[in-house]
Design a protein around this motif. Structure first.
Motif, PDB file in Angstrom:
ATOM      1  N   ILE A   1       0.292  21.048 -15.154  1.00 39.11           N
ATOM      2  CA  ILE A   1       0.482  21.946 -14.023  1.00 39.11           C
ATOM      3  C   ILE A   1       1.918  22.464 -14.625  1.00 39.11           C
ATOM      4  N   ARG A   2       2.195  23.364 -13.866  1.00 44.50           N
ATOM      5  CA  ARG A   2       3.848  23.863 -14.163  1.00 44.50           C
ATOM      6  C   ARG A   2       5.023  23.051 -14.123  1.00 44.50           C
ATOM      7  N   GLY A   3       5.599  22.642 -15.038  1.00 46.05           N
ATOM      8  CA  GLY A   3       6.928  21.866 -15.039  1.00 46.05           C
ATOM      9  C   GLY A   3       7.904  22.401 -14.277  1.00 46.05           C
ATOM     10  N   ALA A   4       8.128  23.380 -13.915  1.00 55.78           N
ATOM     11  CA  ALA A   4       9.070  24.144 -13.126  1.00 55.78           C
ATOM     12  C   ALA A   4       8.846  23.406 -11.453  1.00 55.78           C
ATOM     13  N   PRO A   5      10.224  23.165 -10.650  1.00 51.93           N
ATOM     14  CA  PRO A   5       9.776  22.814  -9.598  1.00 51.93           C
ATOM     15  C   PRO A   5       8.828  23.629  -8.653  1.00 51.93           C
ATOM     16  N   ILE A   6       7.939  22.973  -8.035  1.00 52.71           N
ATOM     17  CA  ILE A   6       6.982  23.799  -7.084  1.00 52.71           C
ATOM     18  C   ILE A   6       7.567  23.664  -5.596  1.00 52.71           C
TER      19      ILE A   6
ATOM     20  N   VAL B   1       0.721  -1.205  -0.001  1.00 54.13           N
ATOM     21  CA  VAL B   1       0.074  -0.019  -0.031  1.00 54.13           C
ATOM     22  C   VAL B   1       0.845   1.211   0.089  1.00 54.13           C
ATOM     23  N   LEU B   2       2.002   1.243   0.922  1.00 55.30           N
ATOM     24  CA  LEU B   2       2.874   2.479   0.951  1.00 55.30           C
ATOM     25  C   LEU B   2       3.480   2.682  -0.286  1.00 55.30           C
ATOM     26  N   ILE B   3       4.322   1.587  -1.075  1.00 58.19           N
ATOM     27  CA  ILE B   3       4.831   1.923  -2.191  1.00 58.19           C
ATOM     28  C   ILE B   3       3.875   2.139  -3.418  1.00 58.19           C
ATOM     29  N   GLY B   4       2.877   1.524  -3.454  1.00 57.45           N
ATOM     30  CA  GLY B   4       1.736   1.557  -4.515  1.00 57.45           C
ATOM     31  C   GLY B   4       1.106   2.834  -4.432  1.00 57.45           C
ATOM     32  N   ALA B   5       0.843   3.479  -3.231  1.00 58.28           N
ATOM     33  CA  ALA B   5       0.007   4.742  -3.181  1.00 58.28           C
ATOM     34  C   ALA B   5       1.141   5.942  -3.655  1.00 58.28           C
ATOM     35  N   VAL B   6       2.432   5.769  -3.198  1.00 60.00           N
ATOM     36  CA  VAL B   6       3.219   6.788  -3.613  1.00 60.00           C
ATOM     37  C   VAL B   6       3.357   6.782  -4.904  1.00 60.00           C
ATOM     38  N   THR B   7       3.636   5.552  -5.617  1.00 60.13           N
ATOM     39  CA  THR B   7       3.770   5.529  -7.032  1.00 60.13           C
ATOM     40  C   THR B   7       2.477   6.096  -7.660  1.00 60.13           C
ATOM     41  N   PHE B   8       1.456   5.870  -7.266  1.00 58.59           N
ATOM     42  CA  PHE B   8      -0.023   6.140  -7.908  1.00 58.59           C
ATOM     43  C   PHE B   8      -0.079   7.807  -7.999  1.00 58.59           C
ATOM     44  N   THR B   9      -0.041   8.579  -6.869  1.00 56.33           N
ATOM     45  CA  THR B   9      -0.053   9.889  -7.052  1.00 56.33           C
ATOM     46  C   THR B   9       1.160  10.586  -7.536  1.00 56.33           C
ATOM     47  N   GLY B  10       2.327  10.091  -7.216  1.00 50.19           N
ATOM     48  CA  GLY B  10       3.462  10.380  -7.808  1.00 50.19           C
ATOM     49  C   GLY B  10       3.509  10.309  -9.487  1.00 50.19           C
TER      50      GLY B  10
ATOM     51  N   ARG C   1      11.497  20.653   2.949  1.00 52.03           N
ATOM     52  CA  ARG C   1      12.227  19.401   3.222  1.00 52.03           C
ATOM     53  C   ARG C   1      11.743  18.984   4.618  1.00 52.03           C
ATOM     54  N   VAL C   2      11.530  19.784   5.410  1.00 49.23           N
ATOM     55  CA  VAL C   2      11.030  19.544   6.865  1.00 49.23           C
ATOM     56  C   VAL C   2       9.836  18.825   6.853  1.00 49.23           C
ATOM     57  N   VAL C   3       8.811  19.419   5.984  1.00 45.95           N
ATOM     58  CA  VAL C   3       7.680  18.912   5.985  1.00 45.95           C
ATOM     59  C   VAL C   3       7.639  17.384   5.385  1.00 45.95           C
ATOM     60  N   ASN C   4       8.573  17.130   4.234  1.00 41.34           N
ATOM     61  CA  ASN C   4       8.449  16.008   3.740  1.00 41.34           C
ATOM     62  C   ASN C   4       9.403  14.972   4.703  1.00 41.34           C
ATOM     63  N   ALA C   5      10.157  15.431   5.653  1.00 43.18           N
ATOM     64  CA  ALA C   5      10.900  14.508   6.376  1.00 43.18           C
ATOM     65  C   ALA C   5       9.979  14.149   7.615  1.00 43.18           C
ATOM     66  N   LEU C   6       9.158  15.129   8.120  1.00 46.39           N
ATOM     67  CA  LEU C   6       8.078  14.830   8.976  1.00 46.39           C
ATOM     68  C   LEU C   6       7.062  13.828   8.482  1.00 46.39           C
TER      69      LEU C   6
ATOM     70  N   MET D   1       2.357  11.636   0.328  1.00 44.01           N
ATOM     71  CA  MET D   1       3.879  11.799   0.116  1.00 44.01           C
ATOM     72  C   MET D   1       4.311  11.698  -1.423  1.00 44.01           C
ATOM     73  N   GLY D   2       3.422  10.841  -2.442  1.00 46.99           N
ATOM     74  CA  GLY D   2       3.555  10.701  -3.646  1.00 46.99           C
ATOM     75  C   GLY D   2       3.414  12.023  -4.389  1.00 46.99           C
ATOM     76  N   VAL D   3       2.590  12.737  -3.854  1.00 49.72           N
ATOM     77  CA  VAL D   3       2.467  14.226  -4.187  1.00 49.72           C
ATOM     78  C   VAL D   3       3.477  15.164  -3.993  1.00 49.72           C
ATOM     79  N   LEU D   4       3.613  15.192  -2.717  1.00 53.15           N
ATOM     80  CA  LEU D   4       4.945  16.126  -2.227  1.00 53.15           C
ATOM     81  C   LEU D   4       6.181  15.745  -2.545  1.00 53.15           C
ATOM     82  N   LEU D   5       6.483  14.564  -2.879  1.00 59.74           N
ATOM     83  CA  LEU D   5       7.955  14.093  -3.277  1.00 59.74           C
ATOM     84  C   LEU D   5       7.985  14.468  -4.662  1.00 59.74           C
ATOM     85  N   VAL D   6       6.987  14.725  -5.672  1.00 63.24           N
ATOM     86  CA  VAL D   6       7.228  14.703  -7.188  1.00 63.24           C
ATOM     87  C   VAL D   6       7.081  16.470  -7.536  1.00 63.24           C
TER      88      VAL D   6
END
Ligand code: NAP
Length: 463
Positions: A149-154, A128-137, A160-165, A197-202
């Protein structure tokens, strides 16, 4: 069918998949390798369908009909140039399917009232973890490549702190699910955080890094399938999932090397955030030299060697057959022709190889970047057809440029450089290219196919 026969079928399928993969490493054996792997997959699917008491045929049939219809429509309608988005979407669906199967199995255990044991709870969590990250990412990667959506980094403060938490919270929930699998609110929390996490990582990854991201997500989709294989106790799925996971990781490494980036830097570097319109500012004030195909043919008449550098624009214009005709025409006039292939030219790994193979360009004429670069200084003409980022010299020197550090094809070191493109618009990375303003560069503005055909005519007449 007896369990031994099923297991034997899975073993045969695994052997065919591995041999198929092996044969994909050379263009000569690739078509047979593809067939072999497809046969392996067919055997695995048929064997699974014959497992007694597990398969609900009407549901499977409904899935096959609906899936095939959608697949046919997509395959017919998707342009070759939109393949990367399509691959991203397919990876996402693979990951999503694994997450759903893992969740369904957990609900199944809960309904039966039997606790999953051994590796199964861990496999459910990983599925579920890897599958869900893959799906939204993958959906975000799709949206970026499709320019929804914008190709440039958002980016945003404390990203990074938010992603780490988020990472820590997800690992905590994953451990809680392993210890207490039937606590459905915790399970739902894990699924929700993984999707987020999939969304925020990509989103912080720039468009120019999408090739790496897509091959990584491809690998994740394989790992999710592998985990689901453990959940279901299906060795066929475990093996095919690990093959996808491992080959995706190898491709990711190759793509990172091609861009001279580390994976950590791609994932956490917010690549391209620095300047969307970066590049050599001074270059924009200089003027370029516009040539016609007829003018260019005159230079070709005094040349003995030519390196053709294809890029994304050749794919857009579907100019590969015209390019092949040009190469043949030049060779007939005694000019030695080679093709320089950059690993990330176009929009998917191997994009240029596929197009040029389709146009029957002999494979020996396609030369990889490291091998061809030393030849540019001794080459009379470098002919750039619809390539831009992969020949941008700023990648060598401009530290602020989003493509800084990416190895490029050294076309600027050739005696004469022709660039065929329609305008002064930038390429994928969105940066201006100082190559176009060099003294030895001549622009031939126009659609790649029409311009190359005009060049063929002009060369035939003049040279
Ligand atoms: P590029 O930098 O994207 O440049 C392509 C150029 O082609 C554009 O500047 C465009 O200029 C021109 N063009 C478009 N349509 C054309 C047409 N019909 N006729 C003639 N020219 C046309 O391409 P590239 O040099 O191949 O570099 C690839 C880029 O894509 C890299 O930044 C890479 O990182 C990225 N990328 C690669 C992959 C992969 O796996 N290979 C995947 C995703 C992203 P005009 O509009 O002026 O014509």
């Amino acid at each position: 069918m007896s369990n031994q026969i099923i297991q034997f079928a899975y073993l045969a399928a695994a052997v065919l998949l591995i041999l198929g993969l092996r044969m994909l490493s050379s263009p000569k054996t690739a078509p047979r390798g593809n067939l072999m792997a497809a046969a392996g997959m067919l055997i695995a699917v048929v064997a699974t369908l014959l497992i007694r008491g597990v398969v609900d045929y009407p549901v499977i049939l409904a899935g096959v009909v609906v899936g095939s219809l959608i697949g046919v429509v997509l395959a017919v309608r998707i342009q070759m140039t939109a393949m990367p988005q399509m691959v991203a979407l397919l990876n996402g669906f693979g990951g999503g399917a694994s997450a759903l199967v893992a969740s369904a199995e957990l609900l199944h255990y809960a309904r039966e009232g039997t606790e999953p044991v051994g590796i199964v709870p861990v496999a459910i969590v990983l599925g579920v973890l890897i599958g869900a990250v893959t799906f939204t990412g993958s959906l975000i990667a799709f949206a970026k490549l499709q320019e929804l959506i914008r190709g440039a980094p958002i980016t945003y403060p404390l990203q990074r702190v938010v992603n780490a938490l988020l990472g820590v919270a997800t690992v905590g929930l994953a451990a809680a699910v392993v210890l207490e699998p039937f606590n459905l609110p915790i399970y739902a929390g894990l699924a929700g955080l993984s999707l987020l996490m999939g969304v925020l990582l990509v989103i912080p990854i720039g468009g120019a890094d999408m090739p790496v991201v897509i091959s990584l997500l491809n690998s994740y989709s394989g790992l999710a399938a592998c985990a689901t294989g453990f959940v279901l106790g299906n060795s066929g799925l475990v093996i095919s999932g690990s093959l996808v996971g491992a080959s995706g990781l190898i491709l990711t490494k190759i793509m990172c090397d091609a861009m001279n980036r580390s994976l950590t830097n791609v994932l956490f570097g917010a690549f391209g955030a620095v300047e969307e319109a970066g590049g050599t500012a001074a270059a924009e004030q200089r003027s370029v030299k516009g040539y016609t195909p007829e003018d260019a043919a005159v230079i070709f008449s005094n040349s003995r060697s030519c390196i053709i550098v294809p890029g994304y624009g050749m794919a857009v214009a579907q100019a590969q057959h015209a390019v092949r005709e040009l190469a043949d025409t030049l060779e007939k006039k005694g000019i030695r022709v080679k093709f320089a292939i950059h690993p990330v030219a176009g929009r998917m790994p191997g994009h240029m190889n596929v197009l040029l193979a389709e146009a029957d360009v002999p494979y020996e004429e396609l030369v990889e970047m490291d091998e061809i670069n030393p030849e540019f200084p001794e080459t009379d003409v470098a002919l750039v057809i619809g390539a831009n980022d992969v020949v941008n010299p700023d990648a060598r020197t401009e530290k602020g440029s989003p493509i800084y550090g990416m190895p490029i094809l050294d076309v600027d070191r050739a005696q004469h450089v022709f660039v065929i493109k329609r305008s002064m618009n930038p390429g994928f990375a969105g940066v201006q290219n100082p190559l176009f303003f060099n003294d030895n560069t001549m622009m031939i503005f126009g659609d790649a196919k029409g311009t190359v055909l005009a060049l063929v005519e002009a060369v035939r007449e003049i040279v």
